[in-house]
Scaffold this active site. Structure first.
Site, PDB file in Angstrom:
ATOM      1  N   HIS A 136      28.565  23.292  47.954  1.00 24.68           N
ATOM      2  CA  HIS A 136      27.612  23.901  47.013  1.00 24.68           C
ATOM      3  C   HIS A 136      27.123  25.283  47.445  1.00 24.68           C
ATOM      4  CE1 HIS A 136      27.811  20.412  44.610  1.00 24.68           C
ATOM      5  NE2 HIS A 136      26.866  19.698  45.176  1.00 24.68           N
ATOM      6  N   HIS A 211      23.190  20.615  38.528  1.00 28.06           N
ATOM      7  CA  HIS A 211      23.184  19.410  39.363  1.00 28.06           C
ATOM      8  C   HIS A 211      22.021  18.456  39.050  1.00 28.06           C
ATOM      9  CE1 HIS A 211      24.031  16.967  42.904  1.00 28.06           C
ATOM     10  NE2 HIS A 211      25.043  17.771  43.229  1.00 28.06           N
ATOM     11  N   GLU A 343      28.384  16.829  36.603  1.00 25.52           N
ATOM     12  CA  GLU A 343      28.487  18.240  36.969  1.00 25.52           C
ATOM     13  C   GLU A 343      29.803  18.814  36.446  1.00 25.52           C
ATOM     14  OE1 GLU A 343      27.808  18.389  41.368  1.00 25.52           O
ATOM     15  OE2 GLU A 343      27.394  16.250  41.034  1.00 25.52           O
TER      16      GLU A 343
END
Length: 377
Positions: A136, A211, A343
Site C-alpha cells: 500500500h 480501502h 478494493e
C-alpha cells in the site's frame, strides 16, 4: 443453497487478461505544467473531517488519507446505520493504529514482491512493511498524509475534491505525481469516487485503491460472515505463502472462491487458510456508463445492499483477517472479520508480472479509476 466443492482446483486458464489498464488519456505540456504548479502552490493545512450529505446518505471524509470515517445509510424502514469501520476522531489514524480503515492507498496499492521493481532499465527499492513485501505504498503511503481540499460543493450533486502531490523518490517511487480524488453523491443513495493521477516527468507505476471496511449491518454489529456476496469474476490470481500472486489466472469454479452466484461469506471461509485476501479478475460483469458490475454485498438482517461498479480490472476481496481488538467508534471493538474490503485495483505485483495488465503510467498520460457504490434495501 447448493454446497460447493471445497477442493481447490489448480487448473490454469489459457486466457490471461492482455489489456492494459484502460483508463489513460494524454495531456498536453501546458496541462501538465498547470497541474504541477497548482499542486505546488497549495499548502497542506491541518487535517480535518468534512461532511458530504444529500439528505439520504451522509459521509464524513477526512483530509488525512482522503479517508471515509463514517457513512450513514438507511435500511428499508428508514433506520440509519454507520456501515464503515473507523474511529471517532483523527488521532488513531494519525498515530498509525488504523489498519487502512476507509483511506486511499497508493502510490501502488496492494503488495509488491520484495519491495523491488525495474522500470526503463532502472532498479527501484521500496520500504518493506508487510513480511518481505512493500504494501500500500510503503511506510508513509497516501493514507498517511494530509491532502489539500481543493473544492467542497453543496447543491444537487454534493462533492469533495482532494489533491496530493507525491514527489520524486517518495517511498522509493520515481517521478512527481499529482493525485486528485473526488467523492460525490450523484444520486439519492449513490456514492461515487473518481481518482486521477498525472505523472509529470517520469514513468511510474500507479495503482490507487479505496480501502473501506464495510459492515452493512452497522460498524458495531459483529462479524460479516452472514453477509451475502456475489462477485463478477470467474478467475482469481492465486498467491504464494507471502500473499504474492504466482502469475497464474485460476478459474474459481468448484473452489471456495466461487462467488459468481450469491453465497454467504462464511460458507467456505474455513477452507481458505487465514480467510479471503485475494484479487478477483473482473471479467463477467454487465457494463453501464463506462463501468462494470464488480460485486453485490447484502446484509440479510437489515436488507441493506451495496452494488459496486468500477472500471478497474481487478478487485481485492479481503475479510479483515488481521483485525483484532481495535477499539473504534463509540467504543465498538472490532475483531477478526468485522468488515469486508472490496478494493478495486490493478492486479497485485503487476509491475513484476508482464502477463498482468500494466500499471505503468507515462508522463503525458492520466491514470483514471472510478468506483460507484449504489445502496438499496
Amino acid at each position: 443453497m447448493e454446497k460447493r466443492q471445497k477442493k481447490l482446483s489448480r487448473k490454469q486458464s489459457n486466457e490471461p487478461p492482455k489489456s492494459q489498464f484502460p483508463n489513460r488519456v494524454s495531456l498536453g505540456p501546458r496541462q501538465q505544467s498547470r497541474a504541477l504548479s497548482l499542486s505546488a502552490a497549495s499548502m497542506a493545512a491541518e487535517p480535518k473531517i468534512l461532511e458530504l450529505s444529500n439528505g439520504r446518505i451522509t459521509a464524513s471524509i477526512a483530509s488525512w488519507g482522503a479517508t471515509i470515517t463514517s457513512l450513514l445509510v438507511p435500511d428499508a424502514h428508514g433506520n440509519v446505520a454507520d456501515v464503515v469501520l473507523g474511529f471517532n476522531d483523527l488521532e488513531p489514524y494519525m498515530k498509525g493504529i488504523s489498519p487502512y480503515f476507509g483511506c486511499i492507498v497508493g502510490r501502488v496499492a496492494n503488495r509488491i514482491k520484495d519491495g523491488k521493481f525495474t522500470l526503463n532499465g532502472a532498479e527501484y527499492s521500496l520500504p518493506i512493511n508487510n513480511g518481505p513485501n512493500s504494501l500500500h505504498g510503503g511506510l508513509k503511503g497516501f493514507d498517511k498524509v494530509v491532502w489539500d481540499v481543493v473544492e467542497h460543493k453543496d447543491g444537487e450533486c454534493p462533492s469533495i475534491t482532494f489533491q496530493y502531490h507525491s514527489k520524486d523518490g517518495e517511498e522509493g517511487y520515481p517521478g512527481d505525481v499529482t493525485v486528485t480524488v473526488m467523492y460525490s453523491l450523484p444520486e439519492a443513495t449513490t456514492l461515487r469516487l473518481d481518482m486521477e493521477a498525472i505523472p509529470h516527468d517520469k514513468a511510474t507505476p500507479i495503482n490507487l485503491a479505496q480501502h473501506t471496511y464495510w459492515n452493512l449491518a452497522g460498524h458495531n454489529s459483529g462479524d460479516i460472515l452472514n453477509h451475502l456476496i456475489q462477485i463478477w469474476g470467474k478467475h482469481i490470481t492465486p498467491v504464494d505463502e507471502n500473499t504474492i500472486p504466482t502469475g497464474e489466472i485460476m478459474p474459481v469454479e468448484g473452489t471456495p472462491f466461487d462467488f459468481t452466484t450469491e453465497h454467504k461469506i462464511g460458507e467456505c471461509i474455513t477452507d481458505v487458510p487465514g480467510g479471503y485476501d485475494h484479487n478477483y479478475v473482473l471479467d463477467c460483469g454487465d457494463e453501464k456508463n463506462g463501468v462494470k458490475h464488480a460485486a453485490k454485498l447484502r446484509d440479510p438482517s437489515s436488507s441493506r445492499t451495496l452494488n459496486l461498479w468500477t472500471d478497474a480490472p481487478g478487485m481485492q476481496f479481503y475479510t479483515a483477517n488481521y483485525v483484532s481488538g481495535i477499539t473504534g467508534k463509540g467504543g465498538a471493538v472490532y475483531e477478526k472479520h468485522a468488515g469486508i474490503c472490496l478494493e478495486t485495483q490493478g492486479f497485485p505485483n503487476a509491475i513484476n508480472q508482464p502477463n498482468f495488465p500494466s500499471v505503468v503510467v507515462q508522463p503525458g498520460e492520466k491514470y483514471k479509476h472510478t468506483m460507484l457504490f449504489e445502496f438499496s434495501a
